[in-house]
Design a protein around this motif. Structure first.
Motif, mmCIF file in Angstrom:
data_model
loop_
_atom_site.group_PDB
_atom_site.id
_atom_site.type_symbol
_atom_site.label_atom_id
_atom_site.label_comp_id
_atom_site.label_asym_id
_atom_site.label_seq_id
_atom_site.Cartn_x
_atom_site.Cartn_y
_atom_site.Cartn_z
ATOM 1 N N ALA A 129 75.445 -45.742 -21.737
ATOM 2 C CA ALA A 129 74.179 -46.443 -21.846
ATOM 3 C C ALA A 129 73.117 -45.578 -21.743
ATOM 4 O O ALA A 129 71.767 -45.622 -22.309
ATOM 5 N N SER A 130 73.417 -44.435 -20.767
ATOM 6 C CA SER A 130 72.475 -43.524 -20.408
ATOM 7 C C SER A 130 72.847 -42.298 -20.068
ATOM 8 O O SER A 130 73.784 -42.392 -19.027
ATOM 9 N N ASP A 131 72.242 -41.089 -20.229
ATOM 10 C CA ASP A 131 72.507 -39.832 -19.377
ATOM 11 C C ASP A 131 71.887 -39.811 -18.009
ATOM 12 O O ASP A 131 72.284 -38.931 -17.272
ATOM 13 N N ASP A 132 71.079 -40.548 -17.739
ATOM 14 C CA ASP A 132 70.198 -40.568 -16.771
ATOM 15 C C ASP A 132 71.080 -41.376 -15.198
ATOM 16 O O ASP A 132 71.134 -42.690 -15.439
ATOM 17 N N GLN A 133 71.681 -40.691 -14.461
ATOM 18 C CA GLN A 133 72.500 -41.057 -13.500
ATOM 19 C C GLN A 133 71.670 -41.534 -12.304
ATOM 20 O O GLN A 133 72.048 -42.349 -11.390
ATOM 21 N N THR A 134 70.193 -41.618 -12.415
ATOM 22 C CA THR A 134 69.504 -42.047 -11.211
ATOM 23 C C THR A 134 69.670 -43.610 -11.300
ATOM 24 O O THR A 134 69.416 -44.316 -10.164
ATOM 25 N N VAL A 135 70.074 -44.532 -12.123
ATOM 26 C CA VAL A 135 70.143 -45.820 -11.863
ATOM 27 C C VAL A 135 71.229 -46.046 -10.964
ATOM 28 O O VAL A 135 71.292 -47.117 -10.341
ATOM 29 N N THR A 136 72.435 -45.371 -10.973
ATOM 30 C CA THR A 136 73.546 -45.690 -9.751
ATOM 31 C C THR A 136 72.923 -45.358 -8.571
ATOM 32 O O THR A 136 73.353 -45.803 -7.544
ATOM 33 N N TYR A 137 71.999 -44.244 -8.445
ATOM 34 C CA TYR A 137 71.525 -44.043 -6.971
ATOM 35 C C TYR A 137 70.600 -45.174 -6.745
ATOM 36 O O TYR A 137 70.922 -45.535 -5.499
ATOM 37 N N LYS A 138 69.820 -45.708 -7.686
ATOM 38 C CA LYS A 138 69.238 -46.942 -7.170
ATOM 39 C C LYS A 138 69.999 -48.046 -6.851
ATOM 40 O O LYS A 138 69.856 -48.831 -5.800
ATOM 41 N N ALA A 139 71.028 -48.302 -7.543
ATOM 42 C CA ALA A 139 72.043 -49.297 -7.243
ATOM 43 C C ALA A 139 72.802 -48.916 -5.924
ATOM 44 O O ALA A 139 72.794 -50.314 -5.135
ATOM 45 N N VAL A 140 72.921 -47.960 -5.386
ATOM 46 C CA VAL A 140 73.342 -47.700 -3.974
ATOM 47 C C VAL A 140 72.206 -48.201 -3.051
ATOM 48 O O VAL A 140 72.581 -48.870 -2.098
ATOM 49 N N LEU A 182 66.940 -57.466 -21.473
ATOM 50 C CA LEU A 182 65.849 -57.793 -22.475
ATOM 51 C C LEU A 182 66.591 -56.949 -23.765
ATOM 52 O O LEU A 182 66.268 -57.412 -24.925
ATOM 53 N N ALA A 183 67.168 -55.788 -23.626
ATOM 54 C CA ALA A 183 67.509 -55.046 -24.713
ATOM 55 C C ALA A 183 68.992 -55.471 -25.115
ATOM 56 O O ALA A 183 69.303 -54.986 -26.160
ATOM 57 N N SER A 184 69.694 -56.201 -24.493
ATOM 58 C CA SER A 184 70.985 -56.663 -24.773
ATOM 59 C C SER A 184 71.021 -57.226 -26.198
ATOM 60 O O SER A 184 72.172 -56.864 -27.026
ATOM 61 N N PRO A 185 70.264 -58.150 -26.702
ATOM 62 C CA PRO A 185 70.421 -58.609 -28.002
ATOM 63 C C PRO A 185 69.966 -57.524 -29.040
ATOM 64 O O PRO A 185 70.833 -57.992 -29.922
ATOM 65 N N PRO A 239 73.285 -53.608 -30.054
ATOM 66 C CA PRO A 239 74.320 -53.197 -30.970
ATOM 67 C C PRO A 239 73.599 -52.848 -32.406
ATOM 68 O O PRO A 239 74.401 -51.896 -32.999
ATOM 69 N N ILE A 240 72.253 -53.031 -32.723
ATOM 70 C CA ILE A 240 71.658 -52.622 -33.703
ATOM 71 C C ILE A 240 71.403 -51.013 -33.856
ATOM 72 O O ILE A 240 71.549 -50.369 -34.820
ATOM 73 N N PHE A 241 71.115 -50.752 -32.641
ATOM 74 C CA PHE A 241 71.185 -49.199 -32.400
ATOM 75 C C PHE A 241 72.324 -48.376 -32.004
ATOM 76 O O PHE A 241 72.126 -47.179 -31.639
ATOM 77 N N GLY A 242 73.452 -49.063 -31.767
ATOM 78 C CA GLY A 242 74.746 -48.359 -31.484
ATOM 79 C C GLY A 242 74.757 -48.129 -29.931
ATOM 80 O O GLY A 242 75.527 -47.225 -29.567
ATOM 81 N N LEU A 243 73.871 -49.028 -29.244
ATOM 82 C CA LEU A 243 73.813 -48.508 -27.701
ATOM 83 C C LEU A 243 74.940 -49.641 -27.006
ATOM 84 O O LEU A 243 75.177 -50.656 -27.318
ATOM 85 N N ASN A 244 75.610 -48.945 -26.108
ATOM 86 C CA ASN A 244 76.530 -49.585 -25.113
ATOM 87 C C ASN A 244 75.915 -49.978 -23.934
ATOM 88 O O ASN A 244 76.021 -48.851 -23.258
ATOM 89 N N ILE A 245 75.651 -51.068 -23.516
ATOM 90 C CA ILE A 245 74.861 -51.346 -22.002
ATOM 91 C C ILE A 245 75.807 -52.207 -21.449
ATOM 92 O O ILE A 245 75.122 -52.824 -20.524
#
Length: 378
Positions: free
Chosen positions: A57-68, A208-211, A214-220
């Motif tokens: 979904a993203s190369d930004d790994q800070t989201v998992t740091y926030k999850a911690v 919000l982006a989930s719907p 798929p149009i943009f080929g993103l896997n979230i």
């Protein structure tokens, strides 16, 4: 004359009417919507609001740091906290570790707070956040490797994810200008304690982006979350069985990629900035009266042999042993670990595949059980 007077008297009434019409109803409505949404978020369990998307979904790994940070804030620290980089994150099969621990310690809670890309500096920030909690963990297990002490740069943006205002004020004088770069993160951390819309904006954005993704080929899609005891996506299905017996990428090429993380051009002695961070972490753990074990994370023999030739392993061991001298912290180097992984246990030079993680977890569970049951020695 009478007509003129009548016209003049009507003008103030018109002005008063315009003033009433000028009330910013749209702005008031927007505020009410935000308040209503905030109230709605407070009816949802925090875990549903903590983002943990797949790497794709993203190369930004800070989201998992926030999850911690967010999981610790929501649940409080687990009894046993695993800290480290992706080597610890992927090196442990949480279902196996939890099952093995519960055979002797049924009510023990354990969480894998390791994050991809972390080095000793980010590990220290995560440990500091754990120790700031009302009930800190009883045991901290730090998965450390040569790589984690091999850069001169401090990763301030990732450290700031774990900071509150007090931490920032403590660090800012020594940081200099970079302190202003991370200040917005610290402000969001503080505001997020009150406003859930701000605290959980990553998951809200995903929802919000989930719907249209798929149009943009993103896997979230959400990946396996080891913080919650789940198996990581790296260990799932056939992907978890990849090994170095039949590697998909030539070992020589994998070795070349791994070298970038080890600063071969630098002296064998570990970096001073990261060594100081490790020293700070050890002192904080000691001051809190929390038990801790440092486990050197194994690497494939291709890489291990190079580290030995360059003296990096010896310098690493010397530094860690020096830092724990006189403390209650225990250090278990790979040379002292009974589990000796082979090419069948690694998916690349630094990460276990599923069989490797399961075998390592069985051994680690024994060490955790012993350390957890042993009183802190001073």
């Amino acid at each position: 004359m009478a007509a003129t007077s009548s016209t003049s008297n009507s003008e103030p009434k018109s002005s008063a009417s315009n003033a009433g019409a000028g009330l910013p109803w749209a702005f008031v409505l927007a505020i009410l919507i935000v308040i209503a949404f905030e109230i709605f978020l407070r009816t949802r369990p925090p875990h549903e609001l903590i983002a943990y998307p797949e790497l794709a979904a993203s190369d930004d790994q800070t989201v998992t740091y926030k999850a911690v940070r967010q999981t610790i804030a929501a649940d409080g620290p687990a009894d046993v906290a695993l800290i480290g980089s992706s080597q610890m994150r992927e090196g442990v099969s949480m279902p196996v570790l939890i099952d093995a621990l519960h055979q002797s310690h049924r009510n023990l809670t354990v969480a894998n707070y390791a994050t991809r890309g972390a080095r000793a500096d980010a590990m220290q920030a995560a440990v500091q956040f754990l120790l700031h909690q009302k009930t800190p963990p009883k045991l901290i297990v730090i998965g450390l490797s040569v790589r984690d002490l091999r850069t001169q740069d401090i990763d301030w943006p990732r450290l700031a994810i774990f900071w509150d205002a007090g931490d920032w004020l403590t660090e800012a004088p020594a940081m200099g200008w970079p302190a202003t770069d991370v200040l917005p993160t610290v402000i969001r951390n503080e505001a997020g304690k009150i406003v859930r819309t701000l605290a959980y904006r990553d998951q809200l954005a995903i929802d919000l982006a989930s719907p249209i993704a798929p149009i943009f080929g993103l896997n979230i899609d959400r990946e396996g979350n080891p913080i919650l005891g789940e198996q990581t996506s790296q260990h799932a299905g056939g992907r978890g069985l990849r090994d170095l017996i039949n590697p998909r990428i030539a070992p020589r090429r994998m070795l070349a990629m791994a070298r970038q993380s080890y600063a071969y051009a630098e002296p064998a002695k570990p970096s001073e900035p990261l060594t100081r961070r490790l020293q700070t972490m050890i002192r904080q753990i000691e001051s809190a009266g929390v038990k801790a074990v440092i486990v050197q994370m194994p690497v494939a023999d291709y890489l291990e042999n190079e580290l030995e030739k360059r003296g990096l392993n010896k310098a690493f061991d010397r530094s860690v042993n020096s830092l724990i001298a006189g403390t209650s912290v225990r250090y278990i180097p790979t040379a002292s670990q009974p589990f000796k992984p082979t090419h069948a246990h690694f998916t690349d030079m630094q990460h276990f595949n599923r069989p490797g993680a399961e075998a390592f977890s069985q051994w680690l569970a024994t060490e955790i059980g012993t350390a957890y049951s042993t009183p802190v020695s001073r």
